[in-house]
Design an enzyme around this catalytic site. Structure first.
Site, PDB file in Angstrom:
ATOM      1  N   HIS A 344      -4.453 -17.203 -21.551  1.00 48.30           N
ATOM      2  CA  HIS A 344      -5.604 -17.943 -22.071  1.00 48.30           C
ATOM      3  C   HIS A 344      -5.334 -18.383 -23.508  1.00 48.30           C
ATOM      4  CE1 HIS A 344      -7.042 -14.595 -24.593  1.00 48.30           C
ATOM      5  NE2 HIS A 344      -6.915 -13.791 -23.540  1.00 48.30           N
ATOM      6  N   CYS A 368      -3.856  -9.427 -22.255  1.00 48.94           N
ATOM      7  CA  CYS A 368      -3.636 -10.786 -21.756  1.00 48.94           C
ATOM      8  C   CYS A 368      -2.510 -11.458 -22.534  1.00 48.94           C
ATOM      9  CB  CYS A 368      -4.921 -11.600 -21.888  1.00 48.94           C
ATOM     10  SG  CYS A 368      -6.239 -11.074 -20.776  1.00 48.94           S
TER      11      CYS A 368
END
Length: 392
Positions: A344, A368
């Site tokens: 992301h 992430c």
């Protein structure tokens, strides 16, 4: 014959008793006056705190202060009911005059409702509001879906029941029941797949349906780990080169010079490789043994203790925005490759405008893989479901 005692004689003979009596009367009167004054101060403090929105402090005054004041025992319910009645009527009037929005009115009414007075009037007002009507419909739809074993639909419906709905706690219980049934059905299906050696399908089934719960549910997490282990052992025993490489924990560092010697394949014409040492994401295009480097992105993987997992994964789902209440930050253009793990953008505040951390090129995430906003958008737009993702 004895003479009747005169008044003066009676007073003279009982002077001590009369003094004590008058003293007690004076003392009792003083105590009553003090109790009334103290009580008036208490009720005034409660009103002040409540009117200023300090609802917990106001409630604490009523519960904990002057527990043994007899005036409080006699008058508190009457005075509370009178004050809260006026407060409630003012809220309803303000809502009717469009001076208060629906959520604000519901919040204030919820505070009044907690004291247990005129609940029928409160319920009548709440059920007249559009959001509560919609909430009640969601509860009914959830129960119907639950009874029809449509557990995912039931979970979605129960999740939409308003916090201000009187049935909110019941909705939470129904949601828990629906989730447990849903989890059991998914796990049963995955076990049947695993029994037939379809480990990848079993893993994908759990990731696609229970992915958001993996980190909070040890049973799901452990089952997924067992499938990953069984898959690795099965592939190693069958001697399938490409799969063995994919499942191997000792997969070598991938580069343009060796990628076409590793028999790596992808379900799409793209393969994504993340090197945690260089903190870079490499995008290859082509096909098995014919890959060509197309993009190189500076990245940030997980910090120590919240490491980004190493292994072989696939692109699962994608979305334009998410926000984590736990970390008080969100991300744009997310691409899921395992459970809660995503590619992301740099992290944003809840306003979707303010970047809260610009760090790239070194570990800085909660697990992430962060990318520059433009690169995250490119990956979101171009990485199709099934694209292989390799991380080491």
């Amino acid at each position: 014959m004895r003479k009747k005692s005169s008044l003066k004689t009676l007073i003279k003979d009982n002077k001590g008793f009369i003094f004590i009596y008058l003293t007690l009367v004076t003392l009792a009167t003083s105590l009553i006056v003090a109790s009334v004054i103290s009580y008036n101060y208490l009720i005034s403090a409660f009103r002040s705190q409540f009117n200023n929105g300090q609802y917990s402090s106001a409630n604490n005054i009523i519960i904990n202060q002057q527990k043994y004041n007899p005036v409080k025992t006699l008058l508190i319910n009457r005075d509370l009911q009178k004050f809260l009645r006026q407060f409630f009527d003012d809220v309803v009037s303000s809502y009717d005059n469009k001076e208060l929005g629906e959520n604000e009115a519901l919040f204030l009414v919820k505070e009044v409702e907690s004291y247990g007075f005129f609940n029928e009037d409160i319920q009548s007002f709440k059920t007249s509001l559009p959001s509560i009507k919609e909430s009640e419909d969601n509860l009914k739809n959830g129960i119907a879906s639950l009874n029809n074993e449509k557990y995912k639909e039931a979970i979605d419906s129960f999740s939409k029941v308003s916090l201000f709905d009187s049935n909110y706690k019941s909705a939470l219980e129904y949601k828990k029941e629906a989730f447990n049934n849903y989890k059991v059905s998914i796990i049963d299906k995955s076990k049947k797949l695993a029994e037939d050696k379809y480990y990848t399908k079993a893993i994908d089934l759990i990731n696609n349906n229970l992915g958001e719960y993996i980190s909070q549910d040890k049973e799901i997490e452990d089952l997924l780990a067992s499938y990953e282990s069984d898959k690795k052992n099965y592939l190693a025993s069958t001697g399938k080169n490409s799969s063995t490489v994919a499942a191997s924990a000792s997969l070598p560092v991938i580069s343009s010079s060796n990628i076409n010697t590793l028999n790596l394949s992808s379900s799409t014409s793209m393969l994504i490789y993340v090197n945690k040492n260089t903190q870079k994401t490499y995008v290859y295009k082509g096909s098995k043994n014919s890959w060509k480097l197309d993009k190189t992105f500076s990245s940030s993987t997980g910090i120590s203790g919240k490491d980004t997992p190493s292994g072989i994964f696939e692109v699962l789902e994608k979305g334009e925005w998410f926000f984590s209440e736990k970390y008080e930050q969100g991300g744009k253009y997310w691409v899921q490759f395992k459970g809660d793990y995503l590619f992301h953008s740099l992290p944003f505040a809840e306003d979707k405008k303010t970047i809260v951390d610009t760090t790239l090129g070194k570990p800085s995430s909660h697990g992430c893989i962060r990318l520059d906003v433009a690169n995250a958008k490119w990956l979101y737009e171009n990485a199709k479901k099934g694209t292989k993702v390799i991380i080491n």
